[in-house]
Design a protein around this motif. Structure first.
Motif, short mmCIF file in Angstrom:
data_model
loop_
_atom_site.label_atom_id
_atom_site.label_comp_id
_atom_site.label_asym_id
_atom_site.label_seq_id
_atom_site.Cartn_x
_atom_site.Cartn_y
_atom_site.Cartn_z
N ASP A 149 0.83 -1.21 0.00
CA ASP A 149 0.00 0.00 0.00
C ASP A 149 0.86 1.25 0.00
O ASP A 149 0.56 2.23 0.69
N SER A 195 2.06 6.98 8.39
CA SER A 195 1.10 5.91 8.68
C SER A 195 0.60 6.04 10.12
O SER A 195 -0.58 5.86 10.40
N ARG A 196 1.51 6.38 11.04
CA ARG A 196 1.10 6.52 12.45
C ARG A 196 0.09 7.65 12.60
O ARG A 196 -0.88 7.54 13.34
N ARG A 198 -2.01 8.73 10.40
CA ARG A 198 -3.31 8.36 9.82
C ARG A 198 -3.95 7.20 10.55
O ARG A 198 -5.11 6.90 10.35
N ASN A 199 -3.19 6.52 11.38
CA ASN A 199 -3.62 5.23 11.90
C ASN A 199 -4.61 5.32 13.05
O ASN A 199 -4.96 4.31 13.64
N LYS A 200 -5.04 6.53 13.36
CA LYS A 200 -5.96 6.69 14.48
C LYS A 200 -7.22 5.83 14.25
O LYS A 200 -7.77 5.27 15.17
N GLY A 201 -7.64 5.70 12.99
CA GLY A 201 -8.87 4.96 12.70
C GLY A 201 -8.65 3.46 12.54
O GLY A 201 -9.55 2.77 12.09
N GLY A 202 -7.48 2.92 12.88
CA GLY A 202 -7.24 1.48 12.81
C GLY A 202 -7.14 0.95 11.39
O GLY A 202 -7.86 0.03 11.01
N ARG A 203 -6.26 1.57 10.56
CA ARG A 203 -6.08 1.09 9.19
C ARG A 203 -5.42 -0.30 9.18
O ARG A 203 -4.80 -0.69 10.15
N ASN A 204 -5.60 -1.00 8.07
CA ASN A 204 -5.07 -2.37 8.01
C ASN A 204 -4.05 -2.57 6.91
O ASN A 204 -3.86 -3.68 6.44
N ASP A 205 -3.36 -1.50 6.45
CA ASP A 205 -2.30 -1.71 5.48
C ASP A 205 -1.08 -2.28 6.22
O ASP A 205 -1.03 -2.29 7.46
N ALA A 208 0.60 -0.14 8.96
CA ALA A 208 -0.22 0.00 10.16
C ALA A 208 -0.23 -1.30 10.96
O ALA A 208 -0.14 -1.28 12.20
#
Ligand code: HEM
Length: 401
Positions: A149, A195-196, A198-205, A208
Protein backbone atom coordinates in the motif's frame (compact mmCIF):
# COMPACT_ATOMS: atom_id res chain seq x y z
CA UNK A 1 42.81 -22.99 -11.88
CA UNK A 2 44.00 -24.92 -8.84
CA UNK A 3 46.58 -23.04 -6.86
CA UNK A 4 48.79 -23.98 -3.98
CA UNK A 5 47.20 -21.10 -2.14
CA UNK A 6 49.35 -20.06 0.81
CA UNK A 7 46.82 -20.92 3.47
CA UNK A 8 48.23 -19.89 6.82
CA UNK A 9 45.16 -19.97 9.07
CA UNK A 10 43.93 -23.01 10.98
CA UNK A 11 41.79 -24.07 8.01
CA UNK A 12 42.98 -27.40 6.78
CA UNK A 13 41.98 -28.93 3.51
CA UNK A 14 42.37 -32.51 2.45
CA UNK A 15 43.07 -31.23 -1.03
CA UNK A 16 44.26 -27.99 -2.54
CA UNK A 17 41.69 -25.24 -2.36
CA UNK A 18 40.41 -23.86 -5.62
CA UNK A 19 40.72 -20.08 -5.87
CA UNK A 20 38.32 -18.17 -8.10
CA UNK A 21 37.20 -14.63 -8.73
CA UNK A 22 33.39 -14.22 -8.74
CA UNK A 23 33.78 -10.84 -10.46
CA UNK A 24 36.12 -11.91 -13.25
CA UNK A 25 34.87 -11.29 -16.80
CA UNK A 26 34.90 -15.07 -17.44
CA UNK A 27 32.38 -15.61 -14.63
CA UNK A 28 30.25 -12.51 -15.25
CA UNK A 29 29.89 -13.29 -18.98
CA UNK A 30 27.75 -16.33 -18.14
CA UNK A 31 27.36 -16.89 -14.42
CA UNK A 32 25.31 -20.08 -14.63
CA UNK A 33 27.82 -21.81 -16.95
CA UNK A 34 30.70 -20.72 -14.70
CA UNK A 35 28.98 -22.11 -11.58
CA UNK A 36 28.21 -25.36 -13.45
CA UNK A 37 31.95 -25.77 -14.13
CA UNK A 38 32.87 -25.00 -10.53
CA UNK A 39 30.30 -27.46 -9.15
CA UNK A 40 31.72 -30.23 -11.33
CA UNK A 41 35.40 -29.48 -10.73
CA UNK A 42 35.71 -27.73 -7.36
CA UNK A 43 32.46 -27.82 -5.39
CA UNK A 44 34.03 -25.86 -2.52
CA UNK A 45 36.00 -22.84 -3.69
CA UNK A 46 37.51 -19.78 -2.08
CA UNK A 47 37.66 -16.17 -3.19
CA UNK A 48 38.76 -12.97 -1.55
CA UNK A 49 35.37 -11.42 -2.34
CA UNK A 50 33.06 -14.16 -0.99
CA UNK A 51 35.48 -16.33 1.04
CA UNK A 52 34.02 -19.88 0.90
CA UNK A 53 31.45 -20.80 -1.74
CA UNK A 54 29.48 -24.04 -1.80
CA UNK A 55 28.20 -25.25 -5.16
CA UNK A 56 26.73 -28.70 -4.48
CA UNK A 57 23.06 -29.33 -3.63
CA UNK A 58 23.98 -31.71 -0.79
CA UNK A 59 26.40 -29.26 0.87
CA UNK A 60 23.92 -26.36 0.58
CA UNK A 61 21.08 -28.45 2.06
CA UNK A 62 23.33 -29.47 4.93
CA UNK A 63 24.06 -25.82 5.72
CA UNK A 64 20.37 -24.89 5.53
CA UNK A 65 19.52 -27.52 8.12
CA UNK A 66 22.43 -26.71 10.49
CA UNK A 67 21.71 -23.17 11.77
CA UNK A 68 23.70 -23.92 14.93
CA UNK A 69 26.88 -24.35 12.86
CA UNK A 70 26.19 -21.98 9.96
CA UNK A 71 24.91 -18.73 11.46
CA UNK A 72 22.86 -16.07 9.67
CA UNK A 73 24.42 -13.29 11.76
CA UNK A 74 26.60 -12.12 8.89
CA UNK A 75 26.16 -8.38 8.99
CA UNK A 76 26.43 -5.67 11.61
CA UNK A 77 23.15 -4.10 10.55
CA UNK A 78 19.86 -5.17 12.12
CA UNK A 79 18.34 -7.61 9.64
CA UNK A 80 14.93 -9.01 10.57
CA UNK A 81 14.62 -12.00 10.30
CA UNK A 82 17.39 -12.86 7.75
CA UNK A 83 20.28 -11.94 10.01
CA UNK A 84 18.99 -13.77 13.07
CA UNK A 85 19.57 -17.22 14.54
CA UNK A 86 17.27 -19.21 16.82
CA UNK A 87 15.90 -18.60 19.38
CA UNK A 88 15.73 -14.88 18.42
CA UNK A 89 14.72 -15.72 14.82
CA UNK A 90 11.75 -17.91 15.83
CA UNK A 91 9.40 -15.23 17.23
CA UNK A 92 10.10 -12.69 14.49
CA UNK A 93 9.60 -15.34 11.85
CA UNK A 94 6.25 -16.40 13.35
CA UNK A 95 5.05 -12.80 13.15
CA UNK A 96 6.30 -12.35 9.54
CA UNK A 97 4.66 -15.57 8.30
CA UNK A 98 1.28 -14.01 9.18
CA UNK A 99 1.62 -11.59 6.25
CA UNK A 100 1.75 -14.37 3.65
CA UNK A 101 -1.20 -16.59 4.65
CA UNK A 102 -3.47 -18.19 1.99
CA UNK A 103 -6.28 -15.75 3.01
CA UNK A 104 -4.07 -12.69 2.46
CA UNK A 105 -2.85 -14.07 -0.85
CA UNK A 106 -6.43 -14.73 -2.02
CA UNK A 107 -7.36 -11.11 -1.15
CA UNK A 108 -4.32 -9.79 -3.03
CA UNK A 109 -4.83 -11.83 -6.21
CA UNK A 110 -7.25 -9.38 -7.93
CA UNK A 111 -4.86 -6.46 -7.24
CA UNK A 112 -2.03 -8.54 -8.61
CA UNK A 113 -3.92 -9.23 -11.85
CA UNK A 114 -4.87 -5.56 -12.14
CA UNK A 115 -1.20 -4.49 -11.97
CA UNK A 116 -0.21 -7.19 -14.49
CA UNK A 117 -3.01 -6.33 -16.94
CA UNK A 118 -2.31 -2.59 -16.63
CA UNK A 119 1.30 -3.14 -17.67
CA UNK A 120 0.46 -5.60 -20.46
CA UNK A 121 -1.89 -2.98 -21.93
CA UNK A 122 0.99 -0.48 -22.03
CA UNK A 123 3.01 -2.84 -24.27
CA UNK A 124 2.85 -2.18 -28.02
CA UNK A 125 0.17 -4.18 -29.87
CA UNK A 126 2.82 -5.75 -32.00
CA UNK A 127 6.58 -5.30 -32.13
CA UNK A 128 9.82 -5.67 -30.21
CA UNK A 129 10.14 -4.56 -26.58
CA UNK A 130 12.99 -4.72 -24.08
CA UNK A 131 11.07 -6.75 -21.55
CA UNK A 132 13.43 -5.95 -18.67
CA UNK A 133 13.34 -2.19 -19.02
CA UNK A 134 9.75 -1.80 -20.18
CA UNK A 135 8.11 -4.47 -18.08
CA UNK A 136 9.97 -6.63 -15.53
CA UNK A 137 11.60 -3.88 -13.42
CA UNK A 138 8.43 -1.81 -13.37
CA UNK A 139 6.23 -4.85 -12.59
CA UNK A 140 8.40 -5.77 -9.58
CA UNK A 141 8.13 -2.27 -8.15
CA UNK A 142 4.43 -1.75 -8.84
CA UNK A 143 3.48 -5.11 -7.39
CA UNK A 144 5.55 -4.70 -4.20
CA UNK A 145 4.21 -1.18 -3.66
CA UNK A 146 0.67 -2.50 -4.21
CA UNK A 147 1.27 -5.24 -1.62
CA UNK A 148 2.56 -2.70 0.88
CA UNK A 149 0.00 0.00 0.00
CA UNK A 150 2.83 2.40 -0.81
CA UNK A 151 2.28 5.48 -2.98
CA UNK A 152 3.17 5.68 -6.68
CA UNK A 153 5.65 8.46 -5.82
CA UNK A 154 7.90 5.72 -4.41
CA UNK A 155 8.23 3.84 -7.71
CA UNK A 156 11.03 6.00 -9.15
CA UNK A 157 13.17 6.23 -5.98
CA UNK A 158 12.84 2.45 -5.48
CA UNK A 159 14.04 1.80 -9.01
CA UNK A 160 17.00 4.15 -8.44
CA UNK A 161 17.89 2.55 -5.06
CA UNK A 162 17.79 -0.94 -6.50
CA UNK A 163 20.13 0.00 -9.38
CA UNK A 164 22.55 1.91 -7.14
CA UNK A 165 22.53 -0.99 -4.69
CA UNK A 166 23.54 -3.49 -7.39
CA UNK A 167 26.37 -1.29 -8.59
CA UNK A 168 27.66 -0.84 -5.02
CA UNK A 169 27.35 -4.57 -4.25
CA UNK A 170 29.26 -5.56 -7.38
CA UNK A 171 31.97 -3.03 -6.57
CA UNK A 172 32.09 -4.32 -2.98
CA UNK A 173 31.71 -0.63 -2.02
CA UNK A 174 30.56 -0.91 1.59
CA UNK A 175 30.39 2.87 2.31
CA UNK A 176 28.17 3.31 -0.79
CA UNK A 177 25.96 0.40 0.26
CA UNK A 178 25.60 1.90 3.74
CA UNK A 179 24.72 5.33 2.28
CA UNK A 180 22.05 3.80 0.01
CA UNK A 181 20.58 1.93 2.98
CA UNK A 182 20.44 5.16 5.00
CA UNK A 183 18.67 6.91 2.11
CA UNK A 184 16.10 4.09 1.96
CA UNK A 185 15.63 4.06 5.75
CA UNK A 186 14.90 7.79 5.80
CA UNK A 187 12.14 7.41 3.25
CA UNK A 188 10.58 4.45 5.06
CA UNK A 189 10.79 6.33 8.36
CA UNK A 190 8.75 9.12 6.74
CA UNK A 191 6.18 6.59 5.53
CA UNK A 192 5.98 5.10 9.03
CA UNK A 193 5.47 8.51 10.60
CA UNK A 194 2.72 9.28 8.06
CA UNK A 195 1.10 5.91 8.68
CA UNK A 196 1.10 6.52 12.45
CA UNK A 197 -0.58 9.91 11.97
CA UNK A 198 -3.31 8.36 9.82
CA UNK A 199 -3.62 5.23 11.90
CA UNK A 200 -5.96 6.69 14.48
CA UNK A 201 -8.87 4.96 12.70
CA UNK A 202 -7.24 1.48 12.81
CA UNK A 203 -6.08 1.09 9.19
CA UNK A 204 -5.07 -2.37 8.01
CA UNK A 205 -2.30 -1.71 5.48
CA UNK A 206 1.03 -3.46 6.08
CA UNK A 207 2.70 -0.45 7.76
CA UNK A 208 -0.22 0.00 10.16
CA UNK A 209 -0.29 -3.72 10.97
CA UNK A 210 3.47 -3.84 11.59
CA UNK A 211 3.18 -0.85 13.91
CA UNK A 212 0.68 -2.84 16.03
CA UNK A 213 2.77 -6.06 16.15
CA UNK A 214 4.30 -7.28 19.41
CA UNK A 215 7.28 -9.63 19.51
CA UNK A 216 8.45 -11.03 22.85
CA UNK A 217 5.87 -8.83 24.55
CA UNK A 218 7.00 -5.47 23.09
CA UNK A 219 6.27 -3.48 19.93
CA UNK A 220 8.75 -3.56 17.06
CA UNK A 221 11.33 -0.77 17.14
CA UNK A 222 11.49 1.60 14.14
CA UNK A 223 14.83 0.04 13.21
CA UNK A 224 13.24 -3.43 13.13
CA UNK A 225 10.29 -2.25 11.04
CA UNK A 226 12.55 -0.52 8.55
CA UNK A 227 14.68 -3.65 8.29
CA UNK A 228 11.62 -5.84 7.63
CA UNK A 229 10.40 -3.46 4.95
CA UNK A 230 13.86 -3.20 3.41
CA UNK A 231 13.93 -6.99 3.01
CA UNK A 232 10.46 -7.02 1.46
CA UNK A 233 11.29 -4.30 -1.04
CA UNK A 234 14.85 -3.45 -2.04
CA UNK A 235 15.92 -7.02 -1.19
CA UNK A 236 13.24 -8.66 -3.32
CA UNK A 237 12.62 -6.30 -6.23
CA UNK A 238 15.56 -7.56 -8.23
CA UNK A 239 14.62 -11.20 -7.60
CA UNK A 240 11.06 -10.70 -8.80
CA UNK A 241 12.17 -8.74 -11.82
CA UNK A 242 14.83 -11.39 -12.61
CA UNK A 243 12.11 -14.09 -12.35
CA UNK A 244 9.88 -12.24 -14.84
CA UNK A 245 12.74 -11.91 -17.34
CA UNK A 246 13.83 -15.53 -16.97
CA UNK A 247 10.27 -16.84 -17.42
CA UNK A 248 9.54 -14.68 -20.46
CA UNK A 249 12.88 -15.53 -22.10
CA UNK A 250 12.20 -19.23 -21.53
CA UNK A 251 8.73 -19.27 -23.03
CA UNK A 252 9.99 -17.13 -25.93
CA UNK A 253 12.93 -19.47 -26.57
CA UNK A 254 10.95 -22.71 -26.25
CA UNK A 255 7.76 -22.41 -28.33
CA UNK A 256 6.69 -25.99 -27.46
CA UNK A 257 6.68 -25.07 -23.74
CA UNK A 258 4.79 -21.86 -24.59
CA UNK A 259 2.17 -23.87 -26.52
CA UNK A 260 1.79 -26.35 -23.67
CA UNK A 261 1.32 -23.57 -21.08
CA UNK A 262 -1.17 -21.72 -23.30
CA UNK A 263 -3.22 -24.92 -23.56
CA UNK A 264 -2.91 -26.06 -19.92
CA UNK A 265 -2.59 -23.12 -17.54
CA UNK A 266 -3.00 -25.53 -14.61
CA UNK A 267 0.62 -26.55 -15.32
CA UNK A 268 1.86 -23.01 -14.62
CA UNK A 269 2.75 -23.30 -10.89
CA UNK A 270 4.98 -26.37 -11.38
CA UNK A 271 6.34 -25.09 -14.72
CA UNK A 272 7.32 -21.71 -13.21
CA UNK A 273 9.19 -23.34 -10.31
CA UNK A 274 10.94 -25.67 -12.77
CA UNK A 275 12.00 -22.90 -15.18
CA UNK A 276 13.36 -20.95 -12.20
CA UNK A 277 15.26 -24.05 -11.11
CA UNK A 278 16.86 -24.36 -14.55
CA UNK A 279 17.74 -20.65 -14.56
CA UNK A 280 17.89 -19.52 -10.91
CA UNK A 281 16.85 -15.90 -10.22
CA UNK A 282 18.82 -15.61 -6.98
CA UNK A 283 22.55 -16.20 -7.08
CA UNK A 284 23.61 -16.63 -3.48
CA UNK A 285 22.97 -16.21 0.25
CA UNK A 286 25.42 -15.86 3.08
CA UNK A 287 26.26 -17.63 6.34
CA UNK A 288 29.11 -17.53 8.88
CA UNK A 289 30.59 -20.59 10.58
CA UNK A 290 30.06 -20.44 14.33
CA UNK A 291 32.45 -23.34 14.94
CA UNK A 292 35.04 -25.30 13.00
CA UNK A 293 33.26 -27.55 10.51
CA UNK A 294 34.17 -29.99 7.76
CA UNK A 295 32.18 -29.64 4.56
CA UNK A 296 32.85 -30.84 1.01
CA UNK A 297 36.24 -32.20 2.10
CA UNK A 298 37.40 -28.85 3.53
CA UNK A 299 37.74 -27.89 7.15
CA UNK A 300 36.50 -24.35 7.72
CA UNK A 301 37.51 -22.53 10.90
CA UNK A 302 34.93 -20.73 13.08
CA UNK A 303 34.03 -17.19 11.94
CA UNK A 304 34.47 -17.76 8.17
CA UNK A 305 32.07 -16.35 5.59
CA UNK A 306 30.27 -19.00 3.54
CA UNK A 307 28.23 -18.36 0.38
CA UNK A 308 25.53 -20.77 -0.71
CA UNK A 309 25.38 -20.66 -4.50
CA UNK A 310 21.68 -21.33 -5.25
CA UNK A 311 22.41 -20.80 -8.94
CA UNK A 312 24.57 -23.92 -8.84
CA UNK A 313 22.90 -26.14 -6.21
CA UNK A 314 19.57 -26.11 -8.06
CA UNK A 315 21.29 -27.45 -11.18
CA UNK A 316 23.26 -30.24 -9.50
CA UNK A 317 23.19 -33.25 -11.85
CA UNK A 318 23.48 -35.67 -8.92
CA UNK A 319 19.91 -34.61 -7.98
CA UNK A 320 18.37 -33.41 -11.26
CA UNK A 321 20.17 -35.41 -13.96
CA UNK A 322 20.42 -33.09 -16.98
CA UNK A 323 19.98 -29.69 -15.27
CA UNK A 324 18.55 -28.09 -18.44
CA UNK A 325 15.81 -30.68 -18.95
CA UNK A 326 12.37 -29.10 -18.38
CA UNK A 327 10.49 -31.53 -16.15
CA UNK A 328 7.69 -29.89 -14.16
CA UNK A 329 6.89 -33.25 -12.55
CA UNK A 330 10.11 -33.30 -10.51
CA UNK A 331 10.02 -33.71 -6.72
CA UNK A 332 9.26 -30.15 -5.49
CA UNK A 333 11.16 -30.82 -2.24
CA UNK A 334 14.46 -30.97 -4.19
CA UNK A 335 13.96 -27.49 -5.68
CA UNK A 336 15.80 -24.89 -3.55
CA UNK A 337 14.26 -21.92 -5.36
CA UNK A 338 12.82 -20.59 -2.10
CA UNK A 339 15.46 -22.15 0.17
CA UNK A 340 14.77 -24.73 2.88
CA UNK A 341 14.92 -25.02 6.66
CA UNK A 342 14.12 -22.26 9.13
CA UNK A 343 15.08 -19.41 6.77
CA UNK A 344 13.05 -20.72 3.81
CA UNK A 345 11.42 -17.79 2.03
CA UNK A 346 8.30 -16.55 3.86
CA UNK A 347 7.41 -14.50 0.76
CA UNK A 348 7.21 -17.61 -1.47
CA UNK A 349 3.37 -17.65 -1.54
CA UNK A 350 3.40 -13.99 -2.63
CA UNK A 351 6.12 -14.48 -5.25
CA UNK A 352 4.35 -17.57 -6.62
CA UNK A 353 1.04 -15.71 -6.82
CA UNK A 354 2.60 -12.68 -8.54
CA UNK A 355 4.44 -14.78 -11.12
CA UNK A 356 1.52 -17.12 -11.86
CA UNK A 357 -0.96 -14.26 -12.25
CA UNK A 358 1.44 -12.34 -14.49
CA UNK A 359 2.32 -15.23 -16.81
CA UNK A 360 -1.31 -16.34 -16.99
CA UNK A 361 -2.46 -12.83 -18.01
CA UNK A 362 0.44 -12.47 -20.43
CA UNK A 363 -0.37 -15.73 -22.21
CA UNK A 364 -4.08 -14.87 -22.26
CA UNK A 365 -3.45 -11.43 -23.77
CA UNK A 366 -0.84 -12.31 -26.40
CA UNK A 367 -0.87 -14.51 -29.50
CA UNK A 368 2.87 -15.10 -29.51
CA UNK A 369 5.97 -14.17 -27.57
CA UNK A 370 9.23 -14.86 -29.40
CA UNK A 371 12.91 -13.98 -29.38
CA UNK A 372 14.03 -11.52 -32.03
CA UNK A 373 16.40 -12.64 -34.76
CA UNK A 374 18.58 -9.52 -34.53
CA UNK A 375 19.25 -8.82 -30.86
CA UNK A 376 20.34 -11.33 -28.23
CA UNK A 377 19.27 -11.16 -24.55
CA UNK A 378 22.09 -9.75 -22.40
CA UNK A 379 22.74 -11.74 -19.19
CA UNK A 380 22.68 -9.72 -15.96
CA UNK A 381 25.85 -9.60 -13.89
CA UNK A 382 26.41 -10.43 -10.22
CA UNK A 383 24.71 -9.85 -7.82
CA UNK A 384 21.78 -10.01 -10.24
CA UNK A 385 20.66 -13.03 -12.19
CA UNK A 386 18.50 -13.23 -15.29
CA UNK A 387 18.91 -10.54 -17.95
CA UNK A 388 19.82 -6.88 -18.07
CA UNK A 389 18.23 -6.57 -21.50
CA UNK A 390 15.67 -8.89 -23.08
CA UNK A 391 14.41 -7.97 -26.54
CA UNK A 392 11.27 -10.00 -27.32
CA UNK A 393 8.72 -9.79 -30.08
CA UNK A 394 5.10 -9.90 -29.02
CA UNK A 395 1.75 -9.88 -30.74
CA UNK A 396 -1.09 -8.99 -28.38
CA UNK A 397 -4.62 -10.34 -28.86
CA UNK A 398 -7.05 -7.80 -30.38
CA UNK A 399 -9.52 -7.93 -27.48
CA UNK A 400 -6.91 -6.38 -25.20
CA UNK A 401 -7.47 -2.65 -25.28
C1 HEM B 1 10.78 -13.56 -6.28
C2 HEM B 1 11.13 -14.65 -5.86
C3 HEM B 1 11.81 -14.95 -4.55
C4 HEM B 1 12.79 -15.84 -4.42
C5 HEM B 1 13.41 -16.71 -5.52
C6 HEM B 1 13.16 -15.86 -3.02
C7 HEM B 1 14.11 -16.72 -2.49
C8 HEM B 1 14.46 -16.76 -1.15
C9 HEM B 1 15.40 -17.68 -0.60
C10 HEM B 1 16.20 -18.73 -1.38
C11 HEM B 1 15.48 -17.43 0.73
C12 HEM B 1 16.35 -18.16 1.76
C13 HEM B 1 17.61 -17.36 2.05
C14 HEM B 1 18.54 -18.06 3.01
O1 HEM B 1 18.35 -19.22 3.40
O2 HEM B 1 19.52 -17.39 3.39
C15 HEM B 1 14.60 -16.34 1.03
C16 HEM B 1 14.41 -15.77 2.26
C17 HEM B 1 13.60 -14.70 2.49
N1 HEM B 1 12.72 -14.12 1.61
FE1 HEM B 1 12.49 -14.58 -0.34
N2 HEM B 1 12.41 -14.95 -2.34
C18 HEM B 1 11.55 -14.36 -3.23
C19 HEM B 1 10.60 -13.41 -2.95
C20 HEM B 1 10.36 -12.89 -1.71
C21 HEM B 1 9.34 -11.93 -1.40
C22 HEM B 1 8.31 -11.40 -2.40
C23 HEM B 1 9.47 -11.61 -0.08
C24 HEM B 1 8.66 -10.68 0.79
C25 HEM B 1 7.81 -9.81 0.37
C26 HEM B 1 10.58 -12.38 0.45
C27 HEM B 1 11.06 -12.31 1.74
C28 HEM B 1 12.06 -13.10 2.26
C29 HEM B 1 12.54 -13.01 3.64
C30 HEM B 1 12.08 -12.03 4.71
C31 HEM B 1 13.50 -14.02 3.78
C32 HEM B 1 14.31 -14.35 5.04
C33 HEM B 1 13.60 -15.40 5.86
C34 HEM B 1 14.31 -15.81 7.11
O3 HEM B 1 15.48 -15.49 7.28
O4 HEM B 1 13.66 -16.47 7.97
N3 HEM B 1 11.09 -13.14 -0.57
N4 HEM B 1 13.97 -15.95 -0.15
Amino acid sequence: MVSAWPYTSRAVSEKQIHQWDPRSPGVLRDQIAAYDRLRRNSPVAHSEYLQWSLFRHGDVVRVLHSPGVFSNAVSERVSVPNGMDPPEHTEYRRMIDGYFTPERMARFEPVCREVAVGLIRRLPRTGVVDFMREFADVFAIEIQCAFLDWPRTLHEPLLRWTRKNHAATLAGDRPAMAAIAVEFDAYVNDLLAGSRRRNKGGRNDVLALLARERVNGRPLSDEEMVSILRNWTVGELSTISACVGILVRYIAAFPEVQRLLRQQTSLLPAAIDEILRIHPPLIASRRRTSQEVKIGGCVLPAGERVTLIWASANRDESIFGNPDEFRPDRNPADNLLYGAGIHACPGAPLARLELRALIEELLKRTRTIGLTSGEEPVPAIYPRSGFSSLPVEIIRTPDCS
